[in-house]
Write an enzyme that holds these catalytic residues in place. Structure first.
Site, short mmCIF file in Angstrom:
data_model
loop_
_atom_site.label_atom_id
_atom_site.label_comp_id
_atom_site.label_asym_id
_atom_site.label_seq_id
_atom_site.Cartn_x
_atom_site.Cartn_y
_atom_site.Cartn_z
N HIS A 344 1.10 -1.45 0.00
CA HIS A 344 -0.02 -0.05 -0.64
C HIS A 344 0.56 2.04 0.09
O HIS A 344 0.13 2.22 -0.41
CB HIS A 344 -1.09 0.10 0.71
CG HIS A 344 -0.14 -0.19 2.36
ND1 HIS A 344 -0.20 -1.28 3.39
CD2 HIS A 344 -0.14 1.33 3.76
CE1 HIS A 344 0.48 -0.41 4.76
NE2 HIS A 344 0.40 0.63 4.55
N ASP A 377 0.59 -7.93 1.65
CA ASP A 377 0.67 -6.54 1.44
C ASP A 377 2.08 -5.79 1.84
O ASP A 377 2.83 -5.56 2.59
CB ASP A 377 0.24 -6.01 3.01
CG ASP A 377 -0.07 -4.61 2.55
OD1 ASP A 377 0.20 -4.01 1.86
OD2 ASP A 377 -0.19 -3.45 3.77
N SER A 460 4.66 2.21 8.11
CA SER A 460 4.00 0.81 7.08
C SER A 460 6.09 0.94 6.40
O SER A 460 6.58 2.13 5.99
CB SER A 460 3.24 1.82 6.05
OG SER A 460 1.93 1.69 7.06
#
Length: 617
Positions: A344, A377, A460
């Site tokens: 992402h 992810d 992230s």
């Protein structure tokens, strides 16, 4: 008959004749005068020395004075006898001038006691009744001529014996007499002091008698053989105000010295303070205590030691596309420039966007996507033209235990190089994230490590490190207070619930992405009913795209799984939903064997199967 103590009586001088106006006529001391008798010191009269052989000696113990010529018109008295030829002269001659303080001729005072020099030397101090010695005062002798008059030549002063006349010591009875020369008597005031009492008249002659001797002998004021005045103790002879003036001057000098000393001390202290202020920047400068410089090295197992080793291998990624942009973190996998991050993070760049990598040193480089997988992810990008990269060592997430210390590094809210620390709060947390497309193709299923290390948007893709600075997870999701589990979703802050993809799973996916650009997923070969609300994962009634819910000849079909079965455990771990079954399955590699517990028609049974592989999601 002569007295045994050597004293003798003096004849009273003849009363002088008075003129009509009351003045006295002075007679020649050698002229003949009437015979008079003078009492001596004692009660009985004593004859003068030489009375037995001299002229005029009477049988009654009195001394008859020789006749001297009287005043004009009067018969002359007996001729004066030559005393020096017949014997010693009297100590006191008649006063022919009637000198005050005695006034008219009258009785004569006795001679003052005379001490022999030997006696004075033996005593060493004046008699106790003598007044203290003082400075001599100039005065006129009491028996001298009137003020301004000159006595006749050859006539001794009244009260002073003739020069060379022998003297007898009367101060110490029984001591043999010695001859001595009497020095001149000390001068005395020439007039009686004011307020002196009147003198009584002599009982015989009617003339004024000598005043009675005071308790302290006035002749004791002069002692020719007394100790020298230089040997006496020094006394202050000045007036009282001179002494007080000296004390004031002394006090003034003391105060002046004290002021000078105080001024010098103030000058020294002021100089020291000024020098100190000059060296330290003046009064406005403040210098606080501070520790000295220390070595930059830290314990390798400390947070600082872990951060110092890991930061050079952590990068910040900026991805931008036609419609959106995002910021995240990644870390170096090898020296060839491969960097692992979340899917992402790079998703905004799409197929034609740009990705910029910024290193800890501040250098930047362009990066391209090597491969990405939304189901895990994870994504891998590569930078070009960069050398000297240091990859982070990878750990083993299966060794992690709850409570182990961890360190998270990232760029929360674009703050690159942020380091936080915490512990492992839990293991194998099944989480799902994404699903914005609605078809479930972008949903991520993660069997995550839970940590309380603060993780925020921007963290992230960053590494989660153990105590040895080895990567054990990839920070991917947080749970915020206002939303469910999100992969960097929204701008909510950390509440202490962060999730990271285990590095064992990330390693396998990264290797596949670098090698083929795609990642394989382990599968059972069944379709799950995601609407089921009971405990466990139920096999659906129909499959995707209208096919059977159990894939023919798939791993589930071979294990005997049927539609409607409810799977409750995977390898002995309880499963509560379909998502958890997917998470547990994807935590393994294709080809791994699983033991499943399921319920069918109220009966529980166990089946074993080998996971298959899928090139899809």
């Amino acid at each position: 008959m002569a007295d045994t103590d050597g004293d003798f009586e003096l004849a009273r001088p003849a009363a002088p004749a008075t003129d009509a106006d009351g003045d006295y006529a002075l007679s020649d001391p050698h002229s003949p005068g009437p015979e008079q008798t003078v009492p001596t010191h004692g009660t009985e009269p004593h004859p003068a020395p030489g009375a037995g052989t001299g002229t005029g000696g009477g049988t009654d113990g009195t001394l008859h004075a020789p006749a001297v010529p009287g005043p004009a018109g009067e018969p002359a008295g007996p001729a004066a006898a030559d005393v020096s030829s017949e014997g010693p002269r009297p100590l006191h001659d008649p006063d022919p001038y009637s000198t005050p303080p005695y006034g008219e001729p009258g009785p004569w005072a006795p001679a003052p006691p005379v001490q022999h020099p030997a006696t004075a030397s033996a005593q060493a101090v004046p008699p106790h009744d003598a007044p203290p010695a003082g400075p001599p005062q100039a005065a006129t002798p009491p028996h001298g001529p009137p003020h301004g008059a000159t006595p006749p030549q050859g006539v001794p002063a009244p009260g002073v014996p003739a020069p060379g006349a022998p003297l007898h010591d009367v101060s110490a009875p029984g001591v043999p007499p010695h001859e001595a020369t009497v020095p001149p008597p000390a001068p005395v005031p020439d007039a009686p002091q004011a307020g002196a009492p009147d003198m009584p008249a002599h009982p015989a002659s009617g003339q004024a008698a000598a005043p009675p001797a005071p308790a302290a002998d006035p002749w004791g004021r002069y002692d020719p053989w007394a100790a020298s005045a230089a040997s006496a103790p020094l006394q202050v002879s000045g007036p009282a105000e001179d002494t007080e003036r000296g004390r004031r001057k002394l006090r003034a000098r003391i105060i002046l010295v004290a002021v000078i000393v105080f001024g010098l001390l103030c000058g020294v202290v002021g100089g020291l303070v000024g020098a100190y202020l000059e060296r330290n920047g003046g009064v406005g400068g403040v210098e606080l205590p501070q520790a000295g410089k220390e070595a930059a090295d830290r314990d390798p197992d400390s947070v600082a030691g872990i951060a110092s080793r890991a930061l050079p291998s952590v990068v910040t990624l900026h991805a931008s596309g036609t419609s959106e942009a995002g910021t995240g973190t990644g870390f170096v996998l090898d020296t060839r420039g491969h960097i692992l991050t979340n899917n992402h993070v790079v998703e905004p760049a799409g197929g034609g966007g740009e990705i910029t990598v910024t290193f800890h040193s501040g250098d930047t480089a362009e990066a391209t996507v090597i491969g990405r997988d939304s189901g895990y992810d994870l994504a891998v990008v590569k930078v070009k033209g960069v050398s000297g990269l240091t990859p982070l060592p990878l750990g083993n997430s299966d060794n992690v235990q709850v409570g182990d210390p961890v360190v998270a590094i990232g760029a929360p809210f674009d703050l690159a190089g942020t380091v936080t620390s915490g512990i492992i709060s839990a293991r194998e947390r099944p989480i799902t994230a994404g699903g914005e497309k609605g078809d479930g193709s972008d949903v991520s299923y993660v069997d995550a490590l839970q940590t309380d290390a603060p993780i925020n948007p921007g963290n992230s893709g960053g590494p989660l490190l153990d105590a040895k600075a080895r990567v054990i997870g990839i920070n991917s999701a947080i749970r915020s207070a206002g939303s469910g589990s999100e992969l960097d979703g929204g701008q909510a802050g950390s509440i202490g619930l962060g999730f990271a993809i285990p590095i064992n799973q990330g390693k396998r996916v990264a290797e596949e992405l670098i090698a083929t650009g795609k990642a394989t997923h382990p599968v059972i070969g069944i379709t799950l009913d995601m609407e089921f609300s009971g405990d466990g994962a139920r096999v659906g009634a129909k499959g995707t795209d209208g096919g059977p819910p159990v894939v023919t000849d798939g791993p589930g079909d071979k294990a005997g799984i049927e539609a409607g079965d409810v799977i409750t455990e995977v390898n002995g771990q309880r499963v509560h939903s379909g998502e958890e079954l997917i998470v547990k399955t994807r935590a393994h590699r294709p080809g791994d064997r699983l033991e499943l517990t399921l319920e069918r028609d109220g009966e529980e049974r166990t089946v074993s199967l080998v996971l298959g592989s899928s090139d899809g999601r």
